[in-house]
Design an enzyme around this catalytic site. Structure first.
Site, short mmCIF file in Angstrom:
data_model
loop_
_atom_site.label_atom_id
_atom_site.label_comp_id
_atom_site.label_asym_id
_atom_site.label_seq_id
_atom_site.Cartn_x
_atom_site.Cartn_y
_atom_site.Cartn_z
N SER A 226 0.80 -1.22 0.00
CA SER A 226 0.00 0.00 0.00
C SER A 226 0.84 1.28 0.00
CB SER A 226 -0.96 0.01 1.20
OG SER A 226 -0.25 0.14 2.42
N LYS B 120 0.63 4.49 6.86
CA LYS B 120 0.02 5.31 5.80
C LYS B 120 0.58 6.73 5.90
CE LYS B 120 -3.02 1.99 4.83
NZ LYS B 120 -2.91 1.15 3.61
#
Length: 285
Positions: A57, A118
């Site tokens: 990701s 993230k």
């Protein structure tokens, strides 16, 4: 009369059998061991903690097989950045707050036992949405410029996550090796923080609703925009994370201390070194 230094006789030289010092007791050894354990726990709890990257990701910024240290002191401490979170009250103690563009390690609101990595995109009070793959913050399009494709080695077509009607493609690199090519862009957030993102094509995550980030929360996204379960998706175990409360943030990504391409075998120590991605070790954020 001349004075001379006294010289010991040979028989007075040190011999192990003449050493009258007692060996350390079992209790003194245990005290030293306990001290080392306490220091290690304090460092891990208050200074840095290790994490690994298990998914793509954050590609191309972080790769699967990267191991990084997350710094805990920049944001202060919450129940999730300290051991035994159930014993600590809610809220944060001391420190600053995440800034737009920071890469953070945090616990998923839907699964507090799982850690995610993230990038901070939206701060409290921000209005964030995606439109046809374009990131928009507070009504302004975030500038992005296309650069060279991101290249990943591929064993076969299954290693290249090509999206139907997308822009990623399977081909050969300059050395003739099978390679997955994904369009790469340099994105620059308000405030000047710049980094690379991947855009593999049109997906349901390319156009979203308008998110208004409430106080004490953050909007987080992965740099691999089409293959990241992040704040664009509602929180659920193994899926999206929704808008993340700041209590769930553990720390800020600091440096990669090890990286491997996954080809190592425990039975073959030589492969531990051939699998290492030495050029990534020491890369800071």
């Amino acid at each position: 009369m001349n004075e001379t230094a006294e010289i010991g006789h040979p028989e007075e030289e040190y011999r192990p059998e003449n050493d009258q010092r007692k060996p350390p007791s079992i209790w003194s050894r245990l005290r030293v061991l306990a001290t080392l354990v306490i220091l290690a726990l304090l460092v891990r709890s208050l200074v840095v903690a290790p994490f690994n990257i298990p998914s793509r990701s954050m590609t191309p910024t972080m790769l699967v097989g990267d191991y990084l240290f997350a710094a805990k002191w920049p944001y202060g401490y919450s129940r999730f950045s300290l051991p035994l979170p159930g014993l600590w009250p809610e809220g944060r103690l001391g420190g600053g707050r995440p800034e737009r563009g920071d890469i953070v390690v945090f616990r998923s609101p839907a699964d507090p036992d799982t850690s995610y990595v993230k990038r901070v995109i939206g701060l409290p009070g921000d209005r964030v949405r995606m439109s046809d793959g374009q990131l928009i913050i507070n009504g302004e399009r975030v500038p992005r410029t296309q650069v060279s494709d991101f290249e990943e080695p591929a064993e076969d077509a299954g290693d290249c996550p090509v999206i139907p009607l997308g822009s990623a493609r399977l081909g050969s690199n300059a050395d003739g090796q099978l390679t997955c090519f994904t369009p790469r862009y340099r994105e620059t957030l308000p405030g000047g923080h710049s980094y690379f993102v991947l855009d593999a094509g049109d997906t349901t995550a390319d156009t979203t609703q308008l998110f208004v980030v409430p106080e004490g929360h953050y909007f987080l996204m992965g740099d691999d925009r089409d293959r990241s379960a992040d704040s664009r998706f509602p929180p659920e175990p193994g899926g999206g994370v929704g808008l993340v409360p700041e209590d769930y943030i553990i720390g800020r990504a600091l440096v990669i201390f090890w990286s491997t391409d996954g080809s190592a075998s425990w039975a073959n120590p030589v492969s531990w070194f051939s699998a290492a991605r030495w050029d990534r070790i020491g890369h800071g954020y």
